[in-house]
Motif scaffolding. Structure first.
Motif, PDB file in Angstrom:
ATOM      1  N   LEU A 279      -5.726   5.881  -1.679  1.00 19.32           N
ATOM      2  CA  LEU A 279      -5.964   4.434  -1.649  1.00 19.32           C
ATOM      3  C   LEU A 279      -7.476   4.158  -1.639  1.00 19.32           C
ATOM      4  CD1 LEU A 279      -3.306   3.284   0.992  1.00 19.32           C
ATOM      5  CD2 LEU A 279      -3.100   3.292  -1.493  1.00 19.32           C
ATOM      6  N   THR A 280      -7.883   3.072  -2.268  1.00 14.81           N
ATOM      7  CA  THR A 280      -9.297   2.692  -2.248  1.00 14.81           C
ATOM      8  C   THR A 280      -9.647   2.207  -0.849  1.00 14.81           C
ATOM      9  OG1 THR A 280      -8.807   0.418  -2.836  1.00 14.81           O
ATOM     10  CG2 THR A 280      -9.172   1.934  -4.657  1.00 14.81           C
TER      11      THR A 280
ATOM     12  N   GLU B 145      -7.899  -0.869  -0.121  1.00 17.05           N
ATOM     13  CA  GLU B 145      -6.461  -0.638   0.071  1.00 17.05           C
ATOM     14  C   GLU B 145      -6.178   0.071   1.386  1.00 17.05           C
ATOM     15  OE1 GLU B 145      -5.143  -0.353  -4.624  1.00 17.05           O
ATOM     16  OE2 GLU B 145      -5.832   1.423  -3.551  1.00 17.05           O
TER      17      GLU B 145
ATOM     18  N   LYS C  81      -6.920  -5.172  12.093  1.00 18.77           N
ATOM     19  CA  LYS C  81      -5.733  -5.754  12.712  1.00 18.77           C
ATOM     20  C   LYS C  81      -6.106  -6.592  13.925  1.00 18.77           C
ATOM     21  CE  LYS C  81      -3.741  -1.801  13.864  1.00 18.77           C
ATOM     22  NZ  LYS C  81      -3.070  -0.708  14.588  1.00 18.77           N
TER      23      LYS C  81
ATOM     24  N   PHE D  95       2.423   2.945  11.786  1.00 20.34           N
ATOM     25  CA  PHE D  95       3.581   2.913  10.893  1.00 20.34           C
ATOM     26  C   PHE D  95       4.777   3.535  11.595  1.00 20.34           C
ATOM     27  CE2 PHE D  95       0.479   1.752   7.910  1.00 20.34           C
ATOM     28  CZ  PHE D  95       1.123   1.221   6.800  1.00 20.34           C
TER      29      PHE D  95
ATOM     30  N   MET E 281      -6.473   7.553   3.696  1.00 16.17           N
ATOM     31  CA  MET E 281      -5.496   7.960   2.675  1.00 16.17           C
ATOM     32  C   MET E 281      -6.269   8.199   1.388  1.00 16.17           C
ATOM     33  SD  MET E 281      -2.682   8.015   4.185  1.00 16.17           S
ATOM     34  CE  MET E 281      -3.129   8.055   5.906  1.00 16.17           C
TER      35      MET E 281
ATOM     36  N   ARG F 269       0.305   6.531  -6.806  1.00 14.36           N
ATOM     37  CA  ARG F 269      -0.936   7.231  -7.133  1.00 14.36           C
ATOM     38  C   ARG F 269      -0.734   8.730  -7.059  1.00 14.36           C
ATOM     39  NH1 ARG F 269      -4.621   3.263  -4.836  1.00 14.36           N
ATOM     40  NH2 ARG F 269      -4.907   1.785  -6.523  1.00 14.36           N
TER      41      ARG F 269
ATOM     42  N   GLN G 194       0.811  -1.220   0.000  1.00 14.14           N
ATOM     43  CA  GLN G 194       0.000   0.000   0.000  1.00 14.14           C
ATOM     44  C   GLN G 194       0.847   1.274   0.000  1.00 14.14           C
ATOM     45  OE1 GLN G 194      -2.915  -0.387  -0.873  1.00 14.14           O
ATOM     46  NE2 GLN G 194      -2.924  -2.585  -0.548  1.00 14.14           N
TER      47      GLN G 194
ATOM     48  N   GLU H 242      -1.305  -5.192   6.136  1.00 13.63           N
ATOM     49  CA  GLU H 242       0.039  -5.519   5.668  1.00 13.63           C
ATOM     50  C   GLU H 242       1.071  -5.468   6.788  1.00 13.63           C
ATOM     51  OE1 GLU H 242       0.840  -2.881   2.457  1.00 13.63           O
ATOM     52  OE2 GLU H 242      -0.165  -4.154   0.984  1.00 13.63           O
ATOM     53  N   ILE H 243       0.829  -4.625   7.798  1.00 16.39           N
ATOM     54  CA  ILE H 243       1.856  -4.494   8.830  1.00 16.39           C
ATOM     55  C   ILE H 243       1.456  -5.139  10.152  1.00 16.39           C
ATOM     56  CG2 ILE H 243       2.849  -2.385   7.845  1.00 16.39           C
ATOM     57  CD1 ILE H 243       1.357  -0.860  10.099  1.00 16.39           C
TER      58      ILE H 243
ATOM     59  N   GLU I 115      -6.097  -2.595   3.743  1.00 15.67           N
ATOM     60  CA  GLU I 115      -4.889  -3.395   3.507  1.00 15.67           C
ATOM     61  C   GLU I 115      -3.643  -2.717   4.070  1.00 15.67           C
ATOM     62  OE1 GLU I 115      -4.803  -6.278  -0.390  1.00 15.67           O
ATOM     63  OE2 GLU I 115      -4.317  -4.189  -0.625  1.00 15.67           O
ATOM     64  N   LEU I 116      -3.687  -1.384   4.061  1.00 19.27           N
ATOM     65  CA  LEU I 116      -2.578  -0.596   4.595  1.00 19.27           C
ATOM     66  C   LEU I 116      -2.206  -1.100   5.988  1.00 19.27           C
ATOM     67  CD1 LEU I 116      -0.963   2.029   3.982  1.00 19.27           C
ATOM     68  CD2 LEU I 116      -2.770   3.294   5.119  1.00 19.27           C
ATOM     69  N   VAL I 117      -3.235  -1.455   6.757  1.00 20.87           N
ATOM     70  CA  VAL I 117      -3.013  -1.901   8.125  1.00 20.87           C
ATOM     71  C   VAL I 117      -2.741  -3.405   8.164  1.00 20.87           C
ATOM     72  CG1 VAL I 117      -4.201  -2.289  10.293  1.00 20.87           C
ATOM     73  CG2 VAL I 117      -4.235  -0.029   9.246  1.00 20.87           C
TER      74      VAL I 117
ATOM     75  N   ARG J  89     -10.709  -0.268   8.898  1.00 19.96           N
ATOM     76  CA  ARG J  89      -9.250  -0.202   8.935  1.00 19.96           C
ATOM     77  C   ARG J  89      -8.740  -0.420  10.361  1.00 19.96           C
ATOM     78  NH1 ARG J  89      -6.393   5.339   7.269  1.00 19.96           N
ATOM     79  NH2 ARG J  89      -7.244   5.894   9.308  1.00 19.96           N
TER      80      ARG J  89
END
Lengths: 787, 253
Positions: B120-121, B124, B175, A697, B117, A424, A417, B131-132, B127-129, B171
């Protein structure tokens, strides 16, 4: 002060960092404009005043020997306001403790009073006293470089006879602003002197009693110069006239003009680049400000302020930054101009300075910077007008990324992402990204060009003194002598190789173009001083053809195969028509090469040489020089290493010095653009980035999202900048090239590598600075504020 | 039937057990902004225990210190004095890196202004979260929880405010956080959308067992909480444990 204006001041204070950065870029542009035009007008004005006060001649007419009474004929030429004859000659100065004889030009002054034309400026001591044949005035810079003072005696060889002369004063003259030994191109204060002597004494020394060998003319404003030159040539034809020429062809003046023209050219081409960059940055920053003040704008409009009032509020902000930058630029420009002019004064030996600013440059600087800023500002204003009070009061909708594409399923497996966010953003605002990319590319291009120019200067020196000239010493004779002199030189212990040369002064003519110069007659297979092609391979002289330096071919607009007319200004003065056989790569001067035998045949002077190139054993240097000093036929000895050092010095102190200034500014600009790009990107996304930090993050991961964009832009900018730099280097090289030397535009991987490193370093430093801020950012406040 | 009763009893008996292993414990927590005369005391010695798995509402007028408390126990800000424990870990001693780790592994955030964000869709953004995160759910599933599975490919600019807030919740929960912090989650929403969002929060609390902490000044929201902490002037005024919780549907807006 009304409340909108108070808001203006506070806004300015709030964005002071960026305002100062942008103002600085504007200031640099205006600074260069003011400084350079100031230098140009000051040099122009100082030179004009100097010429006028000391009555520099408009026309110079060299001749072998003409009787004094012909001066009245010259004075009678329509348009000529005054005429004067004088005696000039070459001399050798023998300084105790120096192995090499030093070249000098002897110039006569009237026995009584001051000369009508080409007067001198006495700096020390007194003028010549009539009736004292041993008194001389010496050129001040030469005296200073060699530690000579009024009262000292000087051993001088004139016309083969050695005599002891007493220095009574030091002087400067407008015709010797830039001094070079005959046939040499590079100024060397210590190596070439000018001696003024009374007319009678000098005429005696050169067998010119009752005669002159140079006439000086001044002309009225309405005179037609070509007609005057023709008339003077006709009058002195039968006395061995060597061709009248105007002031613009006078060596000293030509070099000064070259220098001033070079400055003038860069003063019009360089500042606009800076101002354009500044306008772009200003646009980005102000539009960002307007975006963040939507609510306030809506509110102000809701109170009943008109679009125009609100618009002019933001417009004032733009103008304030632009005008502030321009004002600072003017002030610093004046200061820089004052500092620089002294360097030029020293370099050109002007006895006084008229520091004059060009008021037009202030106006231009202001108008251009405010205009450029307004252009960016108008785009911002359009947005202010478009905001309605109601819409402005609502929070902005999230920027629309729906048209940036989804990159297909395939990419989803490749990109995480954060990478997608980077991508983007790059694709969503291609205009802004391309703008930032072009900004960085411009910085890269400037750096490439400037680093390339540095290498170009080095190559000029290197190629001239190691590739083309492989000799150690050049010996010049008083006049063309028999080639037996070669054997005489070869007999000197320590001399390894001797290569003769015949140099004669000529006028080249092709169509409407003409150029005063010299032809070098070379041996068929030259080894020590050669003509080389662009691949640096020796060009073999073909019988009956002439090889021209590229610069000379350009001046004459002539191509290989075409016929060139060469008017020899020596001996029987033949006029030769000869095909151009090739073009040589020379970076110093604009020589022409021909086979010596062909030249001598045309002159009906077989086996004559005027000088020789020597390769010597450096261990025996001193002894060789002393031997040469005692040879009566030797007019001058120039040592290559001295000439090389002199050229280097000249490039580093004259107009060439600008390359250091411009390189420094290119560095500043490059950094400024990149830093601003990083700052703006951060400012626009502070909230997004803080959100990322909040949801877990790490600082590093968040920095990736922000700086990834900068890195991608930088990576794209590198090749684009290289390409622009490639073309820019030709333009800048041409700007730095002069009559004296040509600076090649070099495509050297090193300069591209160094520029890329500079850009990458700037990116890393900018990234680090922004990351530093980002790490310290208050996560909570970024979430609370709604932009 | 007996079994049922005994099960209920166990649940009832669970309450004091929860209190013995609270999600958060704060002791004499103070937060001061600025110095000297200009000092603002946002928190003036807060002692608090928040039991795991509860839905807690922090209520109070703006400036009362409730958001400050949320930020400190959420690992976004540091206390001036006092201690904060998350389970048995002391947050007040953690480095920036450790706090990041804490937010990443245990905390979900929902904000008044969504903080999605824009590039991002919906999918996504989730997914941002995932992923980590260490043990995430499927992004589809998270969007399913908030009823937005069919809007997964929309960008924030193509979603309404309520939809954006639901994506933000998806979002936050994707997690599988231990705690979910919501700062005025309905503050920018109308009543109908607000109810939907609260319903989603309630479901998450009940179905995923996450401790949910909602900061609001909308008193009505308090009716759906297990526990309501009233804040005023940087201190706890009173704590009310609701005997019965209302469904968001029934909340008077």
């Amino acid at each position: 002060m009304n409340s909108l204006n108070r808001k203006l001041l506070r806004d300015l204070w709030r964005i002071k960092g960026q305002a100062v950065a942008i103002g600085a870029v504007i200031a640099v542009g205006v600074l260069m404009l003011v400084m350079m035009t100031g230098l140009v007008t000051s040099l122009d004005e100082t030179r004009r005043t100097y010429y006028e006060r000391y009555r520099l001649a408009d026309v110079f007419v060299p001749v072998n020997r003409a009787p004094e009474h012909r001066i009245t004929d010259l004075a009678a030429i329509p348009g000529v306001s005054s005429a004067e004859g004088r005696v000039v000659g070459s001399a050798l100065i023998d300084l105790p403790g120096r192995d090499l004889p030093l070249q000098a030009q002897a110039v006569s002054l009237p026995d009584f009073g001051t000369p009508r034309l080409n007067d001198i400026y006495l700096t020390d001591g007194r003028r010549l006293e009539s009736g004292n044949a041993n008194e001389i005035l010496l050129l001040k810079s030469f005296a200073a470089a060699n530690g000579l003072r009024p009262g000292d005696s000087l051993s001088v060889t004139m016309n083969g006879k050695r005599r002891s002369l007493r220095i009574v004063g030091l002087a400067q003259a407008p015709e010797f602003l830039y001094t070079t030994a005959p046939g040499e191109l590079i100024t060397d204060d210590a190596g070439f002197g000018v001696i003024w002597m009374s007319r009678t004494a000098l005429a005696a020394a050169y067998d010119m009693e009752g005669a002159f060998n140079e006439a000086l003319l001044s002309v009225g404003l309405d005179a037609r110069l070509p007609a005057v030159l023709d008339a003077a040539d006709r009058i002195l034809e039968s006395y061995g006239g060597l061709g009248a020429y105007g002031r613009e062809d006078q060596t000293s003046n030509r070099f000064v003009s070259e220098e001033i023209d070079g400055l003038r050219a860069s003063s019009t081409s360089v500042p606009p680049i800076f101002l354009a960059v500044a306008a772009f940055l200003l646009y980005i920053v102000i539009s960002r400000l307007v975006e963040s003040e939507r609510e306030q704008i809506g509110l102000i409009k809701a109170f009943g302020y008109t679009d125009f009032e609100v618009g002019s509020h933001y417009f004032k902000l733009i103008i304030a930054i632009a005008a502030g930058g321009a004002a600072a630029g003017c002030l610093f420009g004046i200061a820089a101009g004052r500092a620089m002019i002294h360097l030029y004064l020293e370099y050109y030996k002007f006895p006084f300075l008229i520091f004059q600013l060009d008021p037009a440059s202030f106006v231009t600087g202001f108008l251009v910077s405010v205009g450029a800023a307004s252009a960016g500002g108008l785009l911002v204003l359009r947005r202010v007008f478009a905001l309605t009070p109601a819409s402005a009061m609502r929070p902005p909708a999230p920027p629309d990324y729906s048209r940036t594409g989804r990159f297909g399923q395939a990419l989803n497996f490749v990109l995480d992402q954060p990478s997608r966010m980077v991508l983007r953003r790059l694709t969503r605002q291609p205009g802004r990204m391309i703008g930032a990319m072009i900004g960085i590319a411009a910085g890269m291009a400037l750096s490439v060009a400037m680093i390339g120019i540095m290498a170009g200067f080095d190559q000029t020196v290197e190629q001239t003194f190691t590739v083309i000239d492989r000799s150690d010493v050049t010996v010049t004779f008083n006049e063309a002598v028999s080639n037996k002199a070669v054997f005489e030189l070869q007999r000197i212990p320590g001399v390894i190789e001797v290569e003769p040369i015949r140099i004669v002064p000529v006028i080249f003519r092709h169509g409407l173009q003409s150029h005063r110069g010299a032809v070098n007659g070379l041996v068929p297979l030259p080894r020590l001083n050669r003509a080389v092609d662009s691949e640096l391979a020796t060009i073999h002289l073909r019988k009956g053809g002439i090889i021209l330096a590229q610069a000379l071919a350009d001046i004459l607009a002539i191509y290989p195969g075409e016929l060139l007319t060469v008017e020899v200004r020596e001996g029987r003065r033949p006029i030769i028509s000869i095909p151009v056989a090739g073009v040589a790569e020379t970076l110093l001067g604009s020589p022409a090469f021909i086979e010596m035998e062909v030249l001598n045949r045309a002159l009906h002077e077989p086996n004559r040489i005027s000088g020789a190139y020597l390769r010597i054993d450096s261990m025996m240097e001193g002894k060789i020089y002393r031997t040469l000093k005692d040879m009566p036929t030797v007019a001058g000895v120039s040592v290559k290493n001295n000439a090389r050092a002199a050229l280097q010095k000249q490039m580093d102190t004259g107009a060439g010095m600008m390359r250091f200034v411009m390189a420094a500014i290119a560095g500043v600009i490059t950094f400024g653009i990149i830093y601003n790009a990083a700052r703006i990107a951060y400012a626009e996304r502070a909230r997004d980035l803080a959100s990322l930090r909040v949801i877990g993050f790490t600082k590093g991961e968040v920095a990736f999202v922000l700086l990834g964009e900068l890195v991608v832009i930088t990576i794209v900018a590198l090749p684009v900048g290289s390409l622009i730099g490639y073309y820019l280097s030709f333009a800048i090289a041409a700007g730095f090239s002069s009559d004296l030397y040509q600076i090649p535009a070099i495509f050297s991987p090193e300069s591209y590598g160094a520029a890329a490193l500079a850009v990458i370093a700037a990116t890393i430093i900018s990234g680090w600075l922004v990351k530093h801020d980002m790490d310290r950012a208050d996560l909570v406040s970024a979430l609370k504020t709604r932009e | 039937m007996k079994m049922d009763v005994s099960t209920k009893e166990i649940i009832v008996q669970d309450q004091p057990l929860k209190k013995s292993s609270p999600a958060f414990t704060t002791k004499a927590l103070t937060k001061t902004y600025g110095e000297g005369a200009a000092a603002v005391h946002a928190l003036r010695g807060v002692d608090l225990e928040i039991p795991s798995g509860e839905m807690v509402v922090l209520l109070g007028p703006s400036g009362s210190g409730k958001s400050t408390l949320l930020n400190i126990i959420g690992g976004l800000d540091r206390a001036s004095e006092g201690t904060v424990f998350f389970q048995d870990q002391e947050l007040s001693d953690m480095t920036d890196e450790q706090l990041t780790r804490y937010r990443r592994d245990h905390v979900g955030f929902v904000f008044q202004f969504y903080n999605l964000m824009p590039s991002l869709t919906a999918h996504e953004n989730v997914e941002l979260v995932t992923e980590i995160a260490s043990d995430p759910m499927d992004p589809e599933e998270a969007l399913g929880l908030v009823g937005l599975r069919d809007r997964a490919d929309h960008f924030p600019s193509q979603l309404s405010g309520g939809e954006q807030q639901r994506v933000a919740i998806a979002r936050a929960v994707a997690k599988q956080p231990t705690v979910l912090f919501c700062d005025e989650p309905t503050g920018a929403l109308d009543s109908i959308t607000g109810r939907t969002v609260l319903q989603v929060l309630k479901d998450i609390n009940e179905n995923l067992g996450a401790t949910v902490l909602i900061v609001t000044h909308a008193a009505a929201t308090a009716d759906m909480a297990d526990r309501v902490i009233h804040f005023a002037d940087g201190a706890i005024r009173e704590i009310v444990v609701n005997k019965t919780k209302l469904d968001p549907e029934d909340i008077k807006w």
